[in-house]
Design an enzyme around this catalytic site. Sequence first.
Site, PDB file in Angstrom:
ATOM      1  CG  HIS A 147      -0.256   6.288   4.692  1.00 25.18           C
ATOM      2  ND1 HIS A 147      -1.636   6.353   4.734  1.00 25.18           N
ATOM      3  CD2 HIS A 147       0.201   7.156   5.622  1.00 25.18           C
ATOM      4  CE1 HIS A 147      -1.986   7.232   5.675  1.00 25.18           C
ATOM      5  NE2 HIS A 147      -0.892   7.728   6.227  1.00 25.18           N
ATOM      6  CG  ASN A 176      -1.752   1.221   1.388  1.00 23.51           C
ATOM      7  OD1 ASN A 176      -2.426   1.628   0.436  1.00 23.51           O
ATOM      8  ND2 ASN A 176      -1.754   1.855   2.563  1.00 23.51           N
ATOM      9  CB  SER A 216       5.108   4.952   4.295  1.00 19.60           C
ATOM     10  OG  SER A 216       5.447   6.004   5.174  1.00 19.60           O
ATOM     11  CG  ASP A 251      -2.489   3.247   6.576  1.00 22.55           C
ATOM     12  OD1 ASP A 251      -2.610   2.602   5.515  1.00 22.55           O
ATOM     13  OD2 ASP A 251      -3.176   4.264   6.824  1.00 22.55           O
TER      14      ASP A 251
HETATM   15  C1  GAR Z   1      -2.790   8.946  -2.621  1.00 22.26           C
HETATM   16  O1  GAR Z   1      -2.359  10.177  -2.058  1.00 22.26           O
HETATM   17  C2  GAR Z   1      -2.540   7.802  -1.661  1.00 22.26           C
HETATM   18  O2  GAR Z   1      -1.355   7.921  -0.926  1.00 22.26           O
HETATM   19  C3  GAR Z   1      -3.742   7.931  -0.750  1.00 22.26           C
HETATM   20  O3  GAR Z   1      -4.803   8.196  -1.638  1.00 22.26           O
HETATM   21  C4  GAR Z   1      -4.309   8.930  -2.754  1.00 22.26           C
HETATM   22  C5  GAR Z   1      -4.747   8.248  -4.033  1.00 22.26           C
HETATM   23  O4  GAR Z   1      -4.404   9.014  -5.145  1.00 22.26           O
HETATM   24  N1  GAR Z   1      -3.960   6.757   0.007  1.00 22.26           N
HETATM   25  C6  GAR Z   1      -4.317   6.759   1.292  1.00 22.26           C
HETATM   26  O5  GAR Z   1      -4.543   7.774   1.918  1.00 22.26           O
HETATM   27  C7  GAR Z   1      -4.434   5.381   1.952  1.00 22.26           C
HETATM   28  N2  GAR Z   1      -4.594   5.494   3.341  1.00 22.26           N
HETATM   29  P1  GAR Z   1      -4.380   8.374  -6.578  1.00 22.26           P
HETATM   30  O6  GAR Z   1      -5.747   7.707  -6.789  1.00 22.26           O
HETATM   31  O7  GAR Z   1      -4.170   9.513  -7.510  1.00 22.26           O
HETATM   32  O8  GAR Z   1      -3.264   7.373  -6.644  1.00 22.26           O
END
Ligand code: GAR
Length: 202
Positions: A109, A107, A136, A145
Amino acid sequence: MIRIAVLASGRGSNFQSIIDGIKEGDIDGEIAVLVTDKENAGAIERAEKNGIPSIVVLRDNFESREQMDREIRRILDENKVDLVVLAGYMRIISPELLGPYENKIINIHPALLPSFPGVDGQKDAFEYGVKVSGCSVHFVDGGMDTGPIIEQTCVRIDDCKTPEEVGAKILPFEHKTMRKVVANFSKGKYIVKGRRVRYEKY
Ligand code: GAR
């Protein structure tokens, strides 16, 4: 060549970074399938543009989270995937899915874990007032997480005036970090001992 499944709930820019990494020869792999839990996820269009099959699995169509994850597991099994990437997939993974894919689900984060886990990593870091945050990539376990950390990148955020600015500043580093980890997976293996993760090239 590894077979990758991507799970995404949103716009899919991290998904795109893997697509680009494959196209540009960094990642020795192919994306077998995109699975999304949102009918209108931007990731679906990116999959279409790149000839990647996408499957929508809606929580509403299942009685429980476990049943939903059993269906996702069936899709992953059917596609014989070596690596599952959560790229903005906003759900906790249940043991039904985790068990058979232990140390194969990663994943991204948008904060330096273990600080600021959860769905609002960028906003939480901004409000806390930390000067440095980042992103991360970690193995997924049953917690929020909490799995062993594979790679992290620091980003100074003391010049950011809003949580949105923090998110926008960290995002390109997410893409680089994600791409690097997936490339490493395609050319070697990560060995997990307790909480520590070590990389060995083939
Ligand atoms: C990203 O910033 C990712 O790190 C976050 O969601 C966004 C997805 O963007 N994930 C989390 O917060 C997980 N806990 P994307 O759809 O453009 O890749």
